[in-house]
Design a protein around this motif. Structure first.
Motif, short mmCIF file in Angstrom:
data_model
loop_
_atom_site.label_atom_id
_atom_site.label_comp_id
_atom_site.label_asym_id
_atom_site.label_seq_id
_atom_site.Cartn_x
_atom_site.Cartn_y
_atom_site.Cartn_z
N ALA A 1 0.75 -1.24 -0.11
CA ALA A 1 0.13 -0.08 0.01
C ALA A 1 0.87 1.16 0.07
N PRO A 2 0.28 2.40 -0.14
CA PRO A 2 1.15 3.70 -0.42
C PRO A 2 2.16 3.99 0.61
N ASN A 3 2.39 3.54 1.72
CA ASN A 3 3.27 3.75 2.90
C ASN A 3 4.54 3.13 2.68
N ALA B 1 -12.61 -4.09 15.57
CA ALA B 1 -11.84 -4.44 14.46
C ALA B 1 -11.92 -3.51 13.40
N ASP B 2 -13.04 -2.78 13.17
CA ASP B 2 -13.06 -1.72 12.16
C ASP B 2 -12.34 -0.49 12.63
N ARG B 3 -12.30 -0.03 13.70
CA ARG B 3 -11.72 1.05 14.13
C ARG B 3 -10.25 0.79 14.00
N TYR B 4 -9.72 -0.44 14.51
CA TYR B 4 -8.12 -0.84 14.28
C TYR B 4 -7.75 -0.85 12.66
N LEU B 5 -8.67 -1.44 12.04
CA LEU B 5 -8.14 -1.62 10.56
C LEU B 5 -8.17 -0.20 10.02
N GLU B 6 -9.17 0.78 10.03
CA GLU B 6 -9.18 2.19 9.95
C GLU B 6 -7.91 2.93 10.21
N SER B 7 -7.13 2.84 11.45
CA SER B 7 -6.36 3.36 11.99
C SER B 7 -4.77 2.87 11.44
N HIS B 8 -4.87 1.40 10.92
CA HIS B 8 -3.57 0.69 10.59
C HIS B 8 -3.59 0.51 9.09
N VAL C 1 0.12 -1.49 6.21
CA VAL C 1 0.18 -2.64 5.82
C VAL C 1 0.31 -2.84 4.19
N THR C 2 0.85 -4.10 3.68
CA THR C 2 0.91 -4.46 2.28
C THR C 2 -0.53 -4.56 1.86
N ARG C 3 -0.57 -4.08 0.23
CA ARG C 3 -1.65 -4.18 -0.37
C ARG C 3 -2.58 -5.70 0.21
N TYR C 4 -1.54 -6.64 0.09
CA TYR C 4 -2.20 -8.23 0.30
C TYR C 4 -3.01 -8.21 1.55
N HIS C 5 -2.22 -7.66 2.49
CA HIS C 5 -2.84 -7.99 3.97
C HIS C 5 -3.90 -6.79 3.98
N ALA C 6 -4.07 -5.86 3.45
CA ALA C 6 -5.13 -4.78 3.48
C ALA C 6 -6.43 -5.35 2.72
N THR C 7 -6.04 -6.18 1.77
CA THR C 7 -7.25 -6.83 1.00
C THR C 7 -7.99 -7.98 1.57
N LEU C 8 -6.81 -8.64 2.27
CA LEU C 8 -7.25 -9.99 3.15
C LEU C 8 -8.12 -9.37 4.19
N MET C 9 -7.54 -8.58 4.94
CA MET C 9 -8.26 -7.85 6.23
C MET C 9 -9.87 -7.46 5.77
N VAL C 10 -10.02 -6.62 4.60
CA VAL C 10 -11.15 -6.24 4.27
C VAL C 10 -12.19 -7.17 3.90
N ASP D 1 -15.98 2.09 1.58
CA ASP D 1 -15.26 3.11 0.90
C ASP D 1 -14.06 3.44 1.24
N LYS D 2 -13.84 3.68 2.80
CA LYS D 2 -12.66 4.30 3.29
C LYS D 2 -11.38 3.40 2.99
N TYR D 3 -11.85 2.09 2.53
CA TYR D 3 -10.63 0.94 2.51
C TYR D 3 -10.12 0.99 1.14
N THR D 4 -10.96 1.36 0.02
CA THR D 4 -10.67 1.22 -1.31
C THR D 4 -9.47 1.49 -2.03
N SER D 5 -8.54 2.42 -1.37
CA SER D 5 -7.25 3.02 -1.73
C SER D 5 -6.41 1.91 -1.61
N TYR D 6 -6.67 1.00 -0.59
CA TYR D 6 -5.58 0.15 -0.31
C TYR D 6 -5.68 -1.19 -0.48
#
Length: 324
Positions: A42-44, A72-79, A83-92, A172-177
């Motif tokens: 992801a962008p970081n 879990a949603d608050r944690y995901l939004e903050s972190h 994470v990598t795009r792979y992990h971001a996709t998996l978590m969403v 929608d807040k997760y779609t960039s990742y």
């Protein structure tokens, strides 16, 4: 409108949901999240595999604990930016799975007769959970509504009862990742839950909108045939294919009395076919099939003749497009 729900009405509403696109939404997103291709981070730029894995494992701990969805949603939004795009996709996708699984229990809690009575007494058209919370003085009801909202659901009125359904706009807040296919999937599902296509055996959207949604679903399946969410989108497209060529019991494509194709469908289908004649959708299987269908119907003077019925049986058999 009645303000009480006996067991027979609950069963009736559940039968209604099973026959509509909403039911499909409630039931078809519970697949595993295997088969996700690992992609670029992801962008970081400071993300490392180890740090990403640590965040992913912490997320799972929060997600699978009792009543863990809001946290879990608050944690995901903050972190998620860490994470990598792979992990971001998996978590969403895991968040979506758990939200879908927990929806049955939340629905049951909201359908308790005295809970429904309290909600309906203060409900105003198109209220959200937040708006309903502001009107109740009952602490237990306010807590339930807040949990429903924070767990990723939105509220809809169906057949005189208030239901929670998935709030895909919240993703929608997760779609960039996430990977591109999941980004497009979230957009498709947000359209479905923001404006429901069918209710009580009747279409709730126009014929051009039916085709527009179906074309987006078809494009997704063509672009991402191996996506983890292919089955969910295919189920949607199956529904929309039946809507297109048959309508629904209370809004049939051919009027029951005159046996003639409804004028709005004639106009809407012709407009879409003309609009996409030289567009990116001109190779659409759905539009090709619809174009042929309209020719057959026109030859029958827009009546549901034996020739039209035979064509439908051969090219759009109901059994083929009825989801299990």
């Amino acid at each position: 409108m009645t303000t009480s729900l006996d067991s027979s009405k609950n069963k009736g509403i559940r039968a209604l949901l099973a026959a509509t696109a909403i039911a499909m939404l409630l039931q078809t997103s519970l697949s595993t999240v295997s088969g996700i291709a690992s992609a670029a981070p992801a962008p970081n730029a400071k993300v490392t595999s180890a740090s990403s894995t640590a965040i992913y494992e912490s997320f799972q701990t929060k997600l699978y604990q009792k009543n863990g969805l809001p946290g879990a949603d608050r944690y995901l939004e903050s972190h998620i930016s860490q994470v990598t795009r792979y992990h971001a996709t998996l978590m969403v996708l895991q968040l979506e799975n758990v939200r879908n699984k927990a929806l049955t229990a939340m629905t049951d809690r909201m359908l308790v007769p005295n809970v429904q009575d309290q909600m309906l007494k203060i409900y105003k058209s198109k209220d959200s959970f937040t708006q309903l919370m502001s009107r109740t003085k009952d602490k237990n009801l306010r807590s339930l509504l807040q949990q429903a909202r924070d767990s990723g659901y939105r509220m809809v009125m169906l057949e005189g009862a208030l239901y929670p359904i998935m709030n895909y706009s919240d993703f929608d807040k997760y779609t960039s990742y996430v990977n591109e296919d999941i980004k497009q999937y979230i957009r498709i599902m947000a359209v479905e839950t923001n404006i429901i296509a069918a209710e009580d055996g009747a279409l709730m959207i126009g014929y051009q909108e039916i085709l527009n949604r179906a074309l987006n679903q078809e494009t997704f399946l063509n672009d991402y045939p191996k996506s983890n969410r292919t089955r969910q989108v295919q189920n949607l497209l199956n529904n929309y294919t039946l809507y297109t060529f048959y309508g629904l019991n209370n809004t049939p494509l051919f009027d029951y009395e005159t046996n003639t194709m409804v004028a709005a469908a004639q106009k809407g289908y012709k407009a879409v076919l003309q609009r996409h004649n030289n567009s990116e959708h001109n190779d659409s299987d759905l539009l090709k099939k619809l174009g042929t269908f309209m020719d057959v119907v026109a030859d029958s003077k827009f009546e549901k003749t034996e020739a039209v019925e035979k064509w439908l049986e051969q090219h759009v058999p109901v059994t083929k497009y009825s989801n299990p």
